[in-house]
Design a protein around this motif. Structure first.
Motif, PDB file in Angstrom:
ATOM      1  N   TRP A   1       0.854  -1.197   0.000  1.00 31.20           N
ATOM      2  CA  TRP A   1       0.000   0.000   0.000  1.00 31.20           C
ATOM      3  C   TRP A   1       0.882   1.238   0.000  1.00 31.20           C
ATOM      4  N   HIS A   2       0.434   2.247  -0.694  1.00 25.44           N
ATOM      5  CA  HIS A   2       1.099   3.550  -0.660  1.00 25.44           C
ATOM      6  C   HIS A   2       0.025   4.611  -0.480  1.00 25.44           C
ATOM      7  N   GLU A   3       0.344   5.624   0.279  1.00 27.73           N
ATOM      8  CA  GLU A   3      -0.675   6.582   0.702  1.00 27.73           C
ATOM      9  C   GLU A   3      -1.384   7.294  -0.450  1.00 27.73           C
ATOM     10  N   ASP A   4      -0.720   7.519  -1.563  1.00 32.09           N
ATOM     11  CA  ASP A   4      -1.369   8.238  -2.664  1.00 32.09           C
ATOM     12  C   ASP A   4      -1.328   7.431  -3.964  1.00 32.09           C
ATOM     13  N   MET A   5      -1.424   6.109  -3.831  1.00 33.05           N
ATOM     14  CA  MET A   5      -1.252   5.273  -5.022  1.00 33.05           C
ATOM     15  C   MET A   5      -2.518   5.242  -5.876  1.00 33.05           C
ATOM     16  N   LEU A   6      -2.291   4.954  -7.149  1.00 34.05           N
ATOM     17  CA  LEU A   6      -3.352   4.676  -8.096  1.00 34.05           C
ATOM     18  C   LEU A   6      -3.433   3.167  -8.317  1.00 34.05           C
ATOM     19  N   TRP A   7      -4.502   2.773  -8.983  1.00 35.42           N
ATOM     20  CA  TRP A   7      -4.713   1.357  -9.282  1.00 35.42           C
ATOM     21  C   TRP A   7      -4.650   1.145 -10.786  1.00 35.42           C
ATOM     22  N   GLY A   8      -3.933   0.137 -11.203  1.00 33.64           N
ATOM     23  CA  GLY A   8      -3.806  -0.180 -12.616  1.00 33.64           C
ATOM     24  C   GLY A   8      -4.750  -1.294 -13.031  1.00 33.64           C
ATOM     25  N   GLN A   9      -5.175  -1.242 -14.290  1.00 36.76           N
ATOM     26  CA  GLN A   9      -6.051  -2.271 -14.846  1.00 36.76           C
ATOM     27  C   GLN A   9      -5.657  -2.527 -16.292  1.00 36.76           C
ATOM     28  N   ILE A  10      -5.743  -3.776 -16.707  1.00 36.94           N
ATOM     29  CA  ILE A  10      -5.355  -4.184 -18.061  1.00 36.94           C
ATOM     30  C   ILE A  10      -6.600  -4.582 -18.844  1.00 36.94           C
ATOM     31  N   LEU A  11      -6.727  -4.045 -20.046  1.00 38.15           N
ATOM     32  CA  LEU A  11      -7.766  -4.494 -20.974  1.00 38.15           C
ATOM     33  C   LEU A  11      -7.180  -5.601 -21.832  1.00 38.15           C
ATOM     34  N   ARG A  12      -7.858  -6.744 -21.885  1.00 41.16           N
ATOM     35  CA  ARG A  12      -7.358  -7.912 -22.602  1.00 41.16           C
ATOM     36  C   ARG A  12      -8.250  -8.236 -23.798  1.00 41.16           C
ATOM     37  N   SER A  13      -7.650  -8.871 -24.775  1.00 42.01           N
ATOM     38  CA  SER A  13      -8.393  -9.208 -25.985  1.00 42.01           C
ATOM     39  C   SER A  13      -9.461 -10.252 -25.679  1.00 42.01           C
ATOM     40  N   THR A  14     -10.574 -10.132 -26.367  1.00 39.94           N
ATOM     41  CA  THR A  14     -11.676 -11.079 -26.207  1.00 39.94           C
ATOM     42  C   THR A  14     -11.667 -12.147 -27.289  1.00 39.94           C
ATOM     43  N   VAL A  15     -10.712 -12.037 -28.218  1.00 39.55           N
ATOM     44  CA  VAL A  15     -10.576 -13.026 -29.289  1.00 39.55           C
ATOM     45  C   VAL A  15      -9.139 -13.527 -29.305  1.00 39.55           C
ATOM     46  N   ALA A  16      -8.937 -14.663 -29.957  1.00 38.17           N
ATOM     47  CA  ALA A  16      -7.614 -15.298 -29.926  1.00 38.17           C
ATOM     48  C   ALA A  16      -6.712 -14.869 -31.079  1.00 38.17           C
ATOM     49  N   HIS A  17      -7.287 -14.485 -32.194  1.00 40.35           N
ATOM     50  CA  HIS A  17      -6.449 -14.122 -33.348  1.00 40.35           C
ATOM     51  C   HIS A  17      -7.235 -13.128 -34.199  1.00 40.35           C
ATOM     52  N   ALA A  18      -6.735 -11.922 -34.291  1.00 37.79           N
ATOM     53  CA  ALA A  18      -7.466 -10.897 -35.025  1.00 37.79           C
ATOM     54  C   ALA A  18      -6.577  -9.707 -35.310  1.00 37.79           C
ATOM     55  N   GLU A  19      -6.880  -9.022 -36.398  1.00 35.82           N
ATOM     56  CA  GLU A  19      -6.280  -7.718 -36.641  1.00 35.82           C
ATOM     57  C   GLU A  19      -6.978  -6.680 -35.772  1.00 35.82           C
ATOM     58  N   ILE A  20      -6.188  -5.741 -35.259  1.00 29.76           N
ATOM     59  CA  ILE A  20      -6.778  -4.636 -34.506  1.00 29.76           C
ATOM     60  C   ILE A  20      -7.070  -3.518 -35.504  1.00 29.76           C
ATOM     61  N   VAL A  21      -8.347  -3.252 -35.741  1.00 29.16           N
ATOM     62  CA  VAL A  21      -8.742  -2.228 -36.701  1.00 29.16           C
ATOM     63  C   VAL A  21      -8.635  -0.841 -36.081  1.00 29.16           C
ATOM     64  N   SER A  22      -9.098  -0.705 -34.830  1.00 28.88           N
ATOM     65  CA  SER A  22      -9.053   0.598 -34.168  1.00 28.88           C
ATOM     66  C   SER A  22      -9.185   0.420 -32.662  1.00 28.88           C
ATOM     67  N   ILE A  23      -8.667   1.406 -31.927  1.00 26.09           N
ATOM     68  CA  ILE A  23      -8.816   1.453 -30.475  1.00 26.09           C
ATOM     69  C   ILE A  23      -9.264   2.872 -30.112  1.00 26.09           C
ATOM     70  N   ASP A  24     -10.389   2.991 -29.439  1.00 22.42           N
ATOM     71  CA  ASP A  24     -10.925   4.293 -29.025  1.00 22.42           C
ATOM     72  C   ASP A  24     -10.882   4.362 -27.501  1.00 22.42           C
ATOM     73  N   THR A  25     -10.011   5.236 -26.970  1.00 23.37           N
ATOM     74  CA  THR A  25      -9.851   5.361 -25.518  1.00 23.37           C
ATOM     75  C   THR A  25     -10.547   6.591 -24.950  1.00 23.37           C
ATOM     76  N   GLY A  26     -11.261   7.347 -25.801  1.00 20.31           N
ATOM     77  CA  GLY A  26     -11.824   8.635 -25.375  1.00 20.31           C
ATOM     78  C   GLY A  26     -12.745   8.544 -24.176  1.00 20.31           C
ATOM     79  N   GLU A  27     -13.667   7.614 -24.210  1.00 21.32           N
ATOM     80  CA  GLU A  27     -14.635   7.502 -23.116  1.00 21.32           C
ATOM     81  C   GLU A  27     -13.944   7.085 -21.821  1.00 21.32           C
ATOM     82  N   ALA A  28     -12.943   6.224 -21.928  1.00 19.80           N
ATOM     83  CA  ALA A  28     -12.193   5.803 -20.735  1.00 19.80           C
ATOM     84  C   ALA A  28     -11.436   6.984 -20.132  1.00 19.80           C
ATOM     85  N   LEU A  29     -10.792   7.785 -20.971  1.00 16.99           N
ATOM     86  CA  LEU A  29     -10.039   8.947 -20.482  1.00 16.99           C
ATOM     87  C   LEU A  29     -10.935   9.966 -19.821  1.00 16.99           C
TER      88      LEU A  29
END
Length: 794
Positions: free
Chosen positions: A44-72
């Motif tokens: 634990w750290h007094e002012d720490m943030l928490w990290g999270q990983i987004l993982r692929s939902t498919v096993a083999h695919a081209e990534i066409v686009s990634i939109d992070t706007g709503e998350a940001l």
């Protein structure tokens, strides 16, 4: 800035000697049992943030686009990073082949691959924000087996592959290929009176450590980062992390935090780079803790395998030849696959004398989950197959199965299929004799005299499926061979820093290594070595970190051998310096200082005749003696890529098991009653810990025999059971009695004559259980784990 939950010094010492050969208690034992031990997930750290990983939902695919706007835009989110946000040109990592992207780029290659990372002020906020990242995929065909991986028109898992193995593999979707060829198999086969063939399937096993991946990255004022992490090899992590961050290694300071089990699953990186990236991007400490679902995707697994074996024997029972082909599924990234191939091939004949051998082992690239190191490391899969073959061949010849093994057992002086001469004890026949001689558990022990059956002792247990009807007993045997330490020319060494000084009027030794304590008890053994070599009662073990030289990985049964050897070596150098101090101070007054063999015992300097010359307190005075030194075992060499010949392994270790099972033949349920083990450990440095390691390895072998398997959909390559609800591991109710017979035949090449012990029992326990089930049912059972439908045909 301060952190809580970071490791503290472990100090051992009392009035007892506590040296080599004694069952000393673990300094972290009480803390772990009472729940007070600080694991990496507790930090634990007094002012720490928490990290999270987004993982692929498919096993083999081209990534066409990634939109992070709503998350940001989510309140509480401090950072969202994708591949394009990585700070340097180095964007991949890997143990041997740097083929694993920090975050997916262009395409994803397996289900659960990291695509983006988020830092937020609360773990739930981070999870919700990650779920808002929109990724558009264009799915590709999946590669899931050898046929689809090596077809002429197969899609390449790695299109621009340029690693050093590419020149000797027949297809780019093969990670590594290692043949082992000795003698002339075709001619030898003509001498065989009996030949048996078998095709075996070995399931994908998870390490199933209880402490999930977790760590805390703290940005430093000098622009570097301090990482508190549960891992198996601090310096290997450092070598992979620093280039991605664009930092020199001295600015990535790593400290081992409490490890909740490992078994190979922490050799590869998981969240280390992600936490550091987010910490450096936000300027705040970042903690990442996987849940169990994420953990199944966050580390490599044991390679599933297809194994094809042919053995021949004369009518007298002597082996004539062996032909074998071992196909390991490495999944989407290389991890430790090349080394696993080396072990599977070089140990593929087992602990038997067979002069004519033709073995081929390969590891595939597929879209299945990445596979790498797990306890037993390639030798487990091979042992499952060759031990089934030994039973089949013994039956063909008409010999007792144990006697057949003993007749063909290797011994000291045997030439391995790699051409290496076994130059230390190899008591294979004796281990089999010992384990067979152990008393068998009583029949029908679940039925007390005049009372109802105790269902806890029956197949199905408390599910109350049977009261003894249709329950049949079976007994089976197996023996295995495992290498110890890193092999094939790897520069395998460890470093130890040892200091000796007077603290509070008492001589104290301090030991500092980078060894990852993952539950194997190294912190206990290091203190025992220091007490033995320096003659002190009190020893302090400092936390493992990268402020001392590398200790190598806590894997390959090597730490007691190699880091224990480094501690012993440094202690010996310290002892010489201490004695030199004494000679300078007292040598002129007592000629024995110069003429006698001097020892340190009980805080005193004594002659070999037992005469006390001085207290260590007087010798040291206000001075301290400190030495940091590397230590190496004897060198190995790479196997020839055409023939597999070479002095590839530094040491071999052996274990034998006898399994006693009871099978409900109507419902297909199995109860393992006993798994007796006999193992040569060379020298038991801590006998209690030795037995614990053997019993632990035995239990993991039991798991893969009858319950543990990661199920991957063959059409989608998606993992079906990433939880402890659906992935079953042995509990105390599944664990049988495990009597252990420890043999101590010293290996003269090793410190104290010891042998690595942690992996060998995982090899032979699995085929012993399968042999016992076959004995009970009469079924062939050529796959593991055994499921109820395999026993009932339903």
């Amino acid at each position: 800035m301060g952190t809580t939950g970071t490791p503290t010094n472990l100090t051992q010492g009392s009035g007892t000697r506590g040296g080599i050969g004694e069952s000393t208690l673990r300094p972290d034992g009480i803390l772990k049992v009472t729940g007070e031990f600080a694991y990496s997930s507790d930090m634990w750290h007094e002012d720490m943030l928490w990290g999270q990983i987004l993982r692929s939902t498919v096993a083999h695919a081209e990534i066409v686009s990634i939109d992070t706007g709503e998350a940001l835009a989510t309140p509480g989110v401090y950072a969202v990073m994708t591949y394009d946000d990585l700070p340097t040109e180095v964007k991949n990592y890997g143990l041997e082949i740097q083929d694993t992207p920090v975050l997916a780029h262009g395409k994803v290659r397996h289900h659960g691959e990291p695509v983006a990372i988020v830092a937020a002020d609360h773990p739930e906020t981070a999870r919700r924000a990650a779920a808002k990242i929109k990724v558009e995929y264009r799915e590709l065909p999946v590669i899931t087996d050898e046929a689809s991986a090596t077809a002429p028109d197969a899609i390449l898992i790695h299109e621009n592959r340029d690693d050093h193995h590419i020149g000797h593999v027949p297809h780019p979707n093969i990670v590594h290929r290692q043949p082992i060829v000795r003698g002339n198999v075709e001619e030898a086969a003509k001498k065989a009176d009996f030949v048996v063939k078998g095709e075996y399937t070995f399931g994908m096993q998870d390490q199933a450590f209880l402490g999930p991946e977790s760590g805390l990255a703290v940005p430093a004022e000098d622009g570097g980062v301090d990482l508190y992490i549960a891992t198996q090899w601090l310096h290997s992590d450092l070598r992979q992390i620093a280039p991605v961050l664009g930092l020199p290694e001295d600015k990535v300071r790593m400290t081992l935090s409490g490890v909740g089990g490992a078994f190979g699953g922490r050799e590869d990186l998981s969240m280390q780079i992600h936490a550091c990236l987010l910490a450096l991007r936000t300027g705040k400490p970042v903690k990442i803790v996987y849940n169990r679902f994420e953990s199944f995707f966050g580390h490599v697994h044991r390679h599933p395998a297809k194994l094809y074996y042919e053995h021949g024997a004369t009518k007298d029972g002597k082996l004539t030849h062996l032909k074998a082909r071992i196909v390991l599924d490495g999944g989407a990234y290389a991890s430790a696959s090349p080394a696993v191939v080396g072990n599977a091939s070089s140990l593929g004949a087992g602990p038997y004398v067979v002069d004519d051998v033709d073995i081929e082992a390969i590891a595939l690239y597929t879209n299945n989950p990445p596979c790498g190191a797990m306890r037993g490391f390639g030798a487990v899969q091979a042992c499952f197959a060759y031990e089934a073959q030994m039973d089949k061949l013994a039956d063909k010849v008409g010999m007792d199965r144990v006697a057949f093994r003993q007749l063909n057992a290797m011994e000291q002086g045997t030439v391995m299929p790699t051409g290496q001469v076994v130059d230390s004890p190899a008591p294979v026949a004796e281990l089999l004799r010992r384990v067979k001689a152990m008393p068998l558990p009583p029949e029908q022990q679940w039925l007390a005299a005049g009372e109802a059956a105790d269902v806890r002792q029956l197949p199905g247990g408390l599910s109350n499926t049977t009261h003894g009807e249709g329950v049949v007993r079976g007994v089976g045997y197996a023996v295995g061979i495992k290498n110890v330490g890193f092999s094939e020319g790897f520069d395998d060494y460890s470093t130890a820093k040892v200091r000796m000084e007077v603290v509070g009027g008492e001589p104290v030794a301090t030991v500092h290594t980078a060894m990852a304590e993952v539950g194997q008890g190294g912190v206990t053994v290091h203190a025992q070595i220091a007490r033995t070599e320096l003659g002190v009662a009190r020893v302090t073990i400092q936390p493992a970190d990268t402020q001392v030289g590398s200790a190598g990985s806590t894997s390959a049964s090597r730490q007691t051998y190699v880091t224990g050897g480094a501690v012993k070596n440094s202690c010996e150098l310290v002892r010489e310096k201490v004695l030199e101090l004494g000679r300078r101070k007292f040598g002129t007054y007592h000629p024995a200082w110069a003429t006698a063999e001097l020892l340190l015992e009980g805080g005193k300097v004594v002659t070999d005749g037992g005469e006390v010359l001085s207290d260590l307190v007087d010798v040291l005075g206000d001075e301290s003696v400190e030495i940091e030194a590397e230590w190496r075992h004897r060198p190995t060499e790479a196997f020839d890529l055409r023939t597999g010949q070479g002095f590839g392994h530094v040491q071999y270790t052996f274990a034998a098991h006898r399994a006693v099972v009871e099978v409900d033949t109507e419902l297909g349920l199995v109860k393992v009653i006993e798994l007796a083990c006999a193992q040569d450990v060379g020298k038991a440095l801590n006998p209690l810990s030795v037995v614990g390691q053997i019993q632990g390895g035995t239990t993991q072998g039991l798991g893969i025999a009858v319950m543990e398997e990661i199920i991957v959909d063959p059409k989608t390559a998606k993992v079906r059971n990433p939880s402890f609800t659906d992935y079953l591991i042995p509990t105390i109710l599944d664990t049988p009695t495990i009597p252990v017979d420890v043999l101590e035949l010293a290996d003269d090449h090793a410190p104290y004559g010891l042998r690595g012990i942690g992996e060998a029992p995982t090899l032979s326990s699995t085929p012993a259980v399968l042999a016992a089930i076959r004995n009970a049912t009469g079924l062939e059972l050529n796959r593991t784990p055994v499921r109820p439908e395999h026993l009932t045909g339903k």
